[in-house]
Design a protein around this motif. Structure first.
Motif, PDB file in Angstrom:
ATOM      1  N   GLN A 126      10.656 -15.290   3.561  1.00 46.54           N
ATOM      2  CA  GLN A 126      11.576 -15.361   4.687  1.00 46.54           C
ATOM      3  C   GLN A 126      12.026 -13.999   5.182  1.00 46.54           C
ATOM      4  O   GLN A 126      12.558 -13.891   6.284  1.00 46.54           O
ATOM      5  CB  GLN A 126      12.815 -16.180   4.299  1.00 46.54           C
ATOM      6  N   MET A 127      11.825 -12.953   4.382  1.00 43.30           N
ATOM      7  CA  MET A 127      12.445 -11.679   4.719  1.00 43.30           C
ATOM      8  C   MET A 127      11.508 -10.482   4.622  1.00 43.30           C
ATOM      9  O   MET A 127      11.544  -9.597   5.473  1.00 43.30           O
ATOM     10  CB  MET A 127      13.649 -11.447   3.784  1.00 43.30           C
ATOM     11  N   ASP A 128      10.676 -10.425   3.594  1.00 43.94           N
ATOM     12  CA  ASP A 128       9.951  -9.203   3.271  1.00 43.94           C
ATOM     13  C   ASP A 128       8.744  -8.984   4.180  1.00 43.94           C
ATOM     14  O   ASP A 128       8.218  -9.905   4.787  1.00 43.94           O
ATOM     15  CB  ASP A 128       9.478  -9.242   1.819  1.00 43.94           C
ATOM     16  N   SER A 129       8.299  -7.737   4.191  1.00 40.36           N
ATOM     17  CA  SER A 129       7.055  -7.415   4.887  1.00 40.36           C
ATOM     18  C   SER A 129       6.393  -6.210   4.234  1.00 40.36           C
ATOM     19  O   SER A 129       7.054  -5.398   3.582  1.00 40.36           O
ATOM     20  CB  SER A 129       7.304  -7.139   6.378  1.00 40.36           C
ATOM     21  N   CYS A 130       5.090  -6.123   4.418  1.00 39.72           N
ATOM     22  CA  CYS A 130       4.283  -4.986   3.970  1.00 39.72           C
ATOM     23  C   CYS A 130       3.783  -4.243   5.206  1.00 39.72           C
ATOM     24  O   CYS A 130       3.669  -4.819   6.286  1.00 39.72           O
ATOM     25  CB  CYS A 130       3.078  -5.450   3.155  1.00 39.72           C
ATOM     26  N   LEU A 131       3.442  -2.971   5.045  1.00 44.07           N
ATOM     27  CA  LEU A 131       2.895  -2.196   6.157  1.00 44.07           C
ATOM     28  C   LEU A 131       1.681  -1.409   5.694  1.00 44.07           C
ATOM     29  O   LEU A 131       1.749  -0.655   4.723  1.00 44.07           O
ATOM     30  CB  LEU A 131       3.921  -1.220   6.713  1.00 44.07           C
ATOM     31  N   ALA A 132       0.578  -1.604   6.415  1.00 40.28           N
ATOM     32  CA  ALA A 132      -0.606  -0.764   6.218  1.00 40.28           C
ATOM     33  C   ALA A 132      -0.642   0.284   7.316  1.00 40.28           C
ATOM     34  O   ALA A 132      -0.392  -0.017   8.486  1.00 40.28           O
ATOM     35  CB  ALA A 132      -1.873  -1.612   6.259  1.00 40.28           C
ATOM     36  N   VAL A 133      -0.946   1.521   6.927  1.00 36.50           N
ATOM     37  CA  VAL A 133      -1.183   2.605   7.880  1.00 36.50           C
ATOM     38  C   VAL A 133      -2.662   2.945   7.797  1.00 36.50           C
ATOM     39  O   VAL A 133      -3.191   3.218   6.710  1.00 36.50           O
ATOM     40  CB  VAL A 133      -0.316   3.837   7.569  1.00 36.50           C
ATOM     41  N   LEU A 134      -3.342   2.904   8.935  1.00 30.10           N
ATOM     42  CA  LEU A 134      -4.788   3.131   9.016  1.00 30.10           C
ATOM     43  C   LEU A 134      -5.049   4.271  10.001  1.00 30.10           C
ATOM     44  O   LEU A 134      -4.440   4.314  11.080  1.00 30.10           O
ATOM     45  CB  LEU A 134      -5.526   1.878   9.488  1.00 30.10           C
ATOM     46  N   ASP A 135      -5.964   5.169   9.650  1.00 25.83           N
ATOM     47  CA  ASP A 135      -6.260   6.283  10.564  1.00 25.83           C
ATOM     48  C   ASP A 135      -7.750   6.462  10.838  1.00 25.83           C
ATOM     49  O   ASP A 135      -8.180   7.502  11.348  1.00 25.83           O
ATOM     50  CB  ASP A 135      -5.680   7.588  10.030  1.00 25.83           C
TER      51      ASP A 135
END
Length: 438
Positions: A126-135
């Motif tokens: 309900q709350m959390d998130s992950c983040l991928a950074v791609l270059d």
């Protein structure tokens, strides 16, 4: 691409085109003054930061004192990234803090930041998130404390391919109060290490960086948690036994993605963390502030009235039963009936839950209060666990602005969120309910 550990879950990711600073936390205690930074934050060159990412609204990630203290020119310039969900409350809070530029990140979509730099947000629970950074050359995935399971990792890997570096939580982030801590918490701590290893393998990672656990439980009623903490040394031993790559970074240390990293490279940071964790038992602990039954009763009235506005009263009465609560510092046992907003003294009754008065007051004063109570590990659950779990579920929905009154539930935002989260969401719900039962 380069990584730098700043504090706790706060990491800077640098690409050729963009600099993203995640979850800034540099000052203050959090979770009702029950967590304290174990290691001071490293300095940050604000001039180079062009994006902030906040993983979720918990105060060790969305830290209002830190964000408020940032200079006004920085707030006007930087772009703040946050997950797109059914609520605008976080964006409203950011604008109130002076941040002029915000960007909502949709679930499971790649978004271009600058040049070749893209980000991908994946929501968990309900709350959390992950983040991928791609270059275009490497992918770094910041899981923080989102508790991504095998289904989540399979979806993420299917969307963006294998991840070179995973940033992951490594120690306990609370206790729901169920069971004997001496029996329950060592098993949970070991499970966190097992989850890190599973995430590493499931995502096809080359290295894992341990983050999001550089805190200690700093109130007298939750300091027992510190005895069960995983340390960076525990993580290093577990990954060495599994034959997997690990980069233990000291606060302020930088790592360039793709560079070889072995146990010798981790030695300096591990030795420093060994010294820090050895001092943990002697660190200062705060007394529990006082609170009165009158204050608790007044807060109950307000919360109950708000719930009746947002949920059908018949549902509240059918779903939630009264809770027997022992208030340790007041020497009193009460029956708390949340649907009806009633509180009465019940001397001699066997308690379902025990805790101090001020954490109970905090629980009733804030929509996020019950979640804070579990994260801060300031309660014991003795009986009627199913009823207690129902309270946790209902108040988690309340905090997430998921209301069951039909005109508030079937909104465009809620339906869009349901559609976006349909694939993988049911599996997440099953995993979350299993964790709650455990």
């Amino acid at each position: 691409m380069q990584l730098e550990l700043i504090s706790h879950a706060s990491v800077i990711v640098r690409t050729a085109d963009a600099v993203v600073w995640s979850d800034p936390w540099r000052t203050s205690k959090v979770f009702n003054n029950s967590w304290t930074l174990l290691v001071p934050a490293a300095p940050v060159d604000l001039d180079e930061i062009d994006h902030l990412w906040l993983s979720h609204e918990h105060p060790d990630h969305f830290n209002i004192p830190t964000l408020r203290a940032l200079p006004e020119p920085f707030k006007r310039r930087v772009v703040v990234l946050f997950q797109a969900n059914n609520s605008d409350k976080m964006f409203a809070a950011l604008h109130k803090l002076g941040f002029a530029n915000t960007r909502a990140l949709p679930h499971r979509q790649q978004v271009q930041l600058r040049g070749d730099t893209r980000v991908y947000c994946y929501q968990v629970g309900q709350m959390d998130s992950c983040l991928a950074v791609l270059d275009g050359h490497a992918t770094v995935l910041n899981i923080n404390d989102a508790e991504a399971g095998p289904r989540d990792c399979a979806i993420i890997r299917g969307d963006i391919g294998p991840t070179q570096v995973v940033l992951n939580q490594f120690s306990l982030a609370g206790h729901g109060g169920e069971g004997d801590p001496a029996a329950v918490l060592p098993r949970k701590a070991s499970q966190i290490l097992a989850n890190m290893i599973a995430n590493h393998r499931d995502l096809g990672a080359e290295l894992t960086v341990p983050i999001a656990s550089f805190v200690y439980f700093s109130s007298v009623d939750n300091a027992y948690m510190n005895a069960y903490a995983n340390t960076p040394r525990h993580v290093a031993d577990a990954f060495a036994s599994a034959g997997l790559g690990l980069a233990v970074l000291a606060h302020g240390e930088r790592y360039t993605v793709g560079e070889p990293r072995d146990s010798d490279d981790n030695t300096r940071a591990l030795r420093r963390y060994d010294e820090i964790y050895a001092e943990l038992p002697a660190l200062p602990k705060d007394p529990v502030p006082p609170a009165t039954l009158a204050e608790i009763s007044a807060a109950l009235d307000l919360t109950a009235a708000r719930l009746r506005d947002l949920y059908p009263p018949w549902f509240l009465r059918a779903w939630l039963r009264p809770i027997s609560i022992q208030i340790v510092d007041l020497g009193a046992t009460i029956e708390l009936d949340l649907p009806r907003g009633r509180l009465r003294l019940t001397p001699g009754a066997a308690p379902d839950v025990s805790l101090h008065a001020q954490p109970l007051l905090f629980t009733l004063q804030h929509p996020f209060g019950l979640q804070t109570l579990g994260v801060s590990a300031r309660l014991r659950v003795h009986a009627n666990r199913a009823n207690w779990h129902r309270h946790r579920i209902l108040l988690s929905m309340f905090n997430a602005e998921l209301y069951l009154r039909p005109d508030l539930l079937f909104t465009r935002r809620n339906l869009e969120l349901l559609r976006a989260r349909l694939h993988g969401g049911l599996g997440q719900l099953r995993d979350q309910l299993a964790r709650m039962r455990g």
